[in-house]
Design an enzyme around this catalytic site. Structure first.
Site, PDB file in Angstrom:
ATOM      1  N   GLU A 162       3.343  16.019  -7.193  1.00  0.00           N
ATOM      2  CA  GLU A 162       2.890  15.249  -6.029  1.00  0.00           C
ATOM      3  C   GLU A 162       4.026  15.163  -5.003  1.00  0.00           C
ATOM      4  OE1 GLU A 162       1.155  10.751  -5.091  1.00  0.00           O
ATOM      5  OE2 GLU A 162       2.318  11.134  -6.913  1.00  0.00           O
ATOM      6  N   HIS A 190       6.247   2.248  -9.929  1.00  0.00           N
ATOM      7  CA  HIS A 190       4.824   2.146  -9.591  1.00  0.00           C
ATOM      8  C   HIS A 190       3.979   1.735 -10.780  1.00  0.00           C
ATOM      9  CE1 HIS A 190       4.010   3.454  -5.466  1.00  0.00           C
ATOM     10  NE2 HIS A 190       5.006   4.302  -5.571  1.00  0.00           N
TER      11      HIS A 190
END
Length: 441
Positions: A338, A272
């Site tokens: 997360e 990412h």
């Protein structure tokens, strides 16, 4: 040569605060970003669309012909969409909608005493602004994850903003537009970054062509640190979902875990962003060795190998060695990832004991990538340890609880002494008087 720095906590007697300080974490300087974006946000608040257009020229290298994307462009993007991508988006939408609709809450009526009723009503936010980023990766999945729960909640008006793309004549990426068209979102704005957040929050009298943009009541969606900073700046004016930072994955694994799977999942999040955090928590040095061997094989094969390597070797990533899975659970709860994967024996039982995580992925066949696209869960999740106090985006993000109180005279009489006594104790006698007066002739 290894990819993951190792923190050995075996035998360390640390308080919860000391443990938190010992764990890797991304250093995201939102305060500095606020200083950078404040002039942009204030300019948009004062000058509206023209300020957005100028910021787009400066930051995106393009000045859109229209801030509001024409519906014809949405329809054209959908018509040109690769059929395989369309089928995948439709499947993802169906899966997320099934979960989101199940999360909708009915009104809750409680008869506190005979004649005394409190009803909790769940009212959707009237107008929401959703942000779909368009930086290193184009994320139509984020359109799905924002729009579907808003629709499931019954939101009346949805406006979506996504950055203009130079290669597409100032329109957002066609796949973003196609996803909007699939979902029936027709109010789409070609704006990105801090200027998009400011525009959603403040609105504009004229976007061009004589049409304006009404401000929204809530802004949701992921973005870079400048988007986060802008959301913080407008949070006194509109609601925001969260201040999301770089993506995170933590994997709690024991010696039974498949090192190929663990390495692939660490890489999947590392691609990412160079600031992405990939954490392995394990009680097995042998597993750690096998994971490093797999990283040495898989990282060079990755399309974004340089980005992955930078993320894995960053201060925010690493491996944590613990005595046992019990201690590993304590570590991942303090970290509050997360995304948290459980790849241990009795994974379901271990996962049931997790308190802090944005989402938990249980067992060897529930990778985080599944949640990103096709599990039915939402991938807009709390980062930076904030899962200790908040949850991810979902239907309830777009609902407001309103208590409706309805007491008759007899029920009020039963509560009279409590209300007047507490009013007097707080030095607010008029509060008590407002109750007493209802029993005077």
């Amino acid at each position: 040569m290894t990819y993951l720095s190792v923190t050995d906590l075996r035998g360390a007697a640390l308080s919860r605060a000391q443990l938190a300080a010992a764990l890797p974490r991304a250093d995201v300087d939102v305060e500095s970003a606020i200083a950078a974006v404040r002039p942009v946000v204030e300019d948009v608040a004062h000058r509206g669309a023209e300020a957005v257009l100028e910021a787009s020229e400066r930051f995106d290298g393009v000045r859109p012909a229209h801030l509001r994307v024409p519906e014809t462009a949405l329809a054209a993007a959908l018509a040109r969409l690769d059929p395989a991508i369309r089928a995948a988006l439709e499947d993802a939408i169906a899966r997320v909608r099934a979960v989101s609709e199940a999360d909708a809450r009915p009104d809750e009526r409680v008869e506190v005493v005979p004649g005394g009723i409190v009803t909790q009503r769940w009212i959707p936010v009237r107008r929401v602004g959703l942000y779909a980023p368009g930086g290193r990766a184009v994320l139509p999945s984020s359109v799905v994850m924002n729009v579907v729960p808003a629709q499931a909640a019954g939101v009346e008006q949805i406006v979506l903003a996504s950055p203009p793309q130079k290669e597409f004549d100032g329109l957002p990426h066609p796949t973003i537009l196609a996803a909007c068209a699939l979902l029936g979102v027709t109010e789409v704005i070609a704006a990105g970054g801090a200027q998009a957040i400011a525009l959603l929050a403040h609105g504009a009298e004229d976007l061009g062509g004589g049409t304006g943009l009404d401000p929204v009541d809530l802004v949701t969606g992921p973005g870079n640190v400048y988007v986060v900073a802008a959301k913080r700046l407008v949070s006194s004016r509109v609601g925001i979902d969260a201040e999301a930072g770089p993506t995170e994955i933590a994997i709690l694994a024991d010696a039974e875990a498949d090192a190929r799977f663990v390495a692939a999942d660490l890489i999947s999040q590392a691609e990412h962003d160079p600031l992405a955090a990939s954490i392995l928590v394990t009680d097995s040095e042998e597993l750690l060795g096998r994971v490093e061997e797999q990283l040495a094989i898989q990282v060079p094969q990755a399309e974004h190998a340089a980005r992955v390597e930078e993320a894995l070797r960053g201060v925010q990533s690493g491996a944590i060695l613990v005595e046992d899975v019990e201690r590993g659970l304590e570590v991942v709860d303090v970290y509050g990832a997360e995304h948290l994967e459980i790849q241990t024996a009795d994974a379901s039982a271990v996962a049931a004991r997790v308190s802090n995580a944005g989402a938990v992925f249980v067992g060897p066949h529930s990778p985080v990538s599944l949640g990103d696209y096709a599990a039915g869960s939402n991938h807009v999740l709390p980062t930076g340890g904030t899962s200790r106090s908040t949850g991810g985006l979902g239907t309830q993000t777009f609902l407001r609880g309103i208590h409706v109180v309805e007491y008759d005279r007899e029920a009020l009489a039963g509560a009279r002494a409590t209300a007047t006594t507490l009013a007097a104790a707080e030095g607010l006698p008029s509060h008590g008087r407002a109750v007493d007066i209802r029993f005077e002739r």
